[in-house]
Enzyme design. Structure first.
Site, short mmCIF file in Angstrom:
data_model
loop_
_atom_site.label_atom_id
_atom_site.label_comp_id
_atom_site.label_asym_id
_atom_site.label_seq_id
_atom_site.Cartn_x
_atom_site.Cartn_y
_atom_site.Cartn_z
N GLY A 61 0.87 -1.17 0.00
CA GLY A 61 0.00 0.00 0.00
C GLY A 61 0.90 1.22 0.00
O GLY A 61 1.91 1.23 -0.70
N SER B 35 5.72 -5.56 -1.39
CA SER B 35 5.74 -4.14 -1.80
C SER B 35 6.14 -3.23 -0.63
O SER B 35 7.29 -3.28 -0.20
CB SER B 35 4.39 -3.77 -2.39
N ALA B 36 5.23 -2.43 -0.08
CA ALA B 36 5.59 -1.56 1.04
C ALA B 36 6.13 -2.37 2.22
O ALA B 36 6.99 -1.90 2.97
CB ALA B 36 4.39 -0.72 1.47
N HIS C 234 8.54 -3.51 -7.33
CA HIS C 234 7.89 -3.13 -8.61
C HIS C 234 8.91 -2.51 -9.57
O HIS C 234 8.58 -1.55 -10.26
CB HIS C 234 6.76 -2.11 -8.38
N GLU D 223 8.39 -7.09 -11.03
CA GLU D 223 7.11 -7.71 -10.67
C GLU D 223 7.22 -9.23 -10.79
O GLU D 223 7.74 -9.74 -11.79
CB GLU D 223 6.00 -7.25 -11.63
#
Lengths: 244, 244
Positions: free
Chosen positions: B86, B119-120, B156, B191
């Protein structure tokens, strides 16, 4: 107060700042010397030379604030200030370390010296760094910026690209995240657009694509060049409203 | 120490986390209950439900740390921790405000509890937030993150796209800016890729596209799934080396 806030400094197939030559000439009419702030890029001398080359065509001399023995005194004596683009975190940290955020704000707000920014320099004109597109490569002491306008701007605003394989957030999704945390209007300035402020008047300029305004209480709104955005100067703003 | 650091949580045409199902099952083998950290998104309950739905297929119960009366105690008692993706600025601020950065670091580094991030959540495993792609929508107290690995990761990771009309920096240009300020390796995880750490061993996994490593003293290097990246665990790192 006189502001010219450019979304970008380079346009496809055009020389540096050339896409905005007319509005820059008008903004700086009567100015003979400009103080340039090159901290957003690593090569301060090279960046200043690039700006000097453009401004030479308008008959304006350029000095880089990084060459001043006393950068704050240079700001206090400046007849016009231009902050160029690059990395906005690096830029803000450099301004803070030299005590230049207050100095520039005072010179522009109290003394009425024309301010021009492009990209990261446009981010600086907002209350905070919170709507930059840049990577946080260094840590500034705080996200507080110059506050020359009370709302936020997102430079290089980019519409969602259909068919993109990128799984990351679109710009609109990022700005929606911002609005979830902050009740503050954000103007997405598409490439080739700019804002001009003259005291209480704020007008959009540049290419037909215009700008997209995001607020917490309405759907995004589109504005075309020539649009009067003065209402944004008295917008209610509440940062961290969800936390409050 | 057991880490699984995913570049992303969603892959085109696949359900949430499905692209990494096998490696997640292996990473969490023997775990019956997982503590999920949903702070990167605004809807904590909804996010936790989504993770619970996926983990249910692996026979793992999920509790959201946001539902705990004492989040630090919940971390201290956790058998495994997963921090979801997020906005990484919102995530870090939430962790800091609750005293969870130290609590999670201790649980993972000292107690050997498996950590998983996407991700985060992968950004959190690095020493700092400085190579996130996210917009700084809120201001954390500092950019210091968990430091479960000594180098930086860019989740990413996206290669330059030929023919793009976007005038902003490419990801590689952003990471080059980072390296100009920081002498710290950055691994760009494309990714569909991930990193697994088991004590002193670090291995790349996922799709064939692999990862791209950026360092100050060499050209970018490409790594394919299966590559041994353990040398990064003893990499020399120097943040703000230009300022030093």
């Amino acid at each position: 107060m006189k502001l010219l806030l450019l979304s970008n400094s380079s346009a496809p197939g055009r020389a540096y700042l050339d896409h905005a030559r007319e509005v820059i000439a008008d903004h700086l009419a009567g100015i003979e010397e400009l103080l340039f702030v090159p901290y957003a890029l690593a090569d301060h001398d090279g960046y200043t030379a690039k700006v000097a080359s453009f401004m030479d065509g308008l008959g304006i001399r350029v000095s880089g604030v990084h060459t001043a023995d006393d950068p704050r005194a240079a700001v206090a004596a400046a007849r016009a200030v231009f902050i160029g683009g690059g990395n906005s975190f690096r830029l803000l940290k450099s301004l803070q370390e030299r005590g230049l955020t207050e100095a520039i704000t005072r010179r522009v707000c109290q003394d009425g010296v024309p301010y021009m920014g492009s990209s990261a320099g446009t981010n600086m004109a907002c209350p905070t760094l919170r709507t930059t597109n840049d990577m946080p490569i260094v840590q500034p002491a705080s996200f507080e910026t110059l506050g020359l306008v009370p709302f936020q701007i997102n430079p290089h605003y980019l519409d969602p690209q259909p068919g993109s394989a990128h799984m990351g957030e679109t710009r609109e999704e990022r700005l929606t995240q911002f609005l979830h945390e902050n009740d503050v209007p954000v103007l997405g300035l598409r490439e080739g657009t700019w804002l001009r402020r003259a005291d209480d008047a704020l007008e959009l300029g540049g290419v037909a694509a215009g700008a997209r305004l995001f607020t917490t209480d309405a759907d995004p709104a589109e504005y075309a060049p020539g649009a009067d955005l003065s209402h944004l100067l008295s917008a209610r703003v509440r940062f961290d409203h969800r936390a409050a």
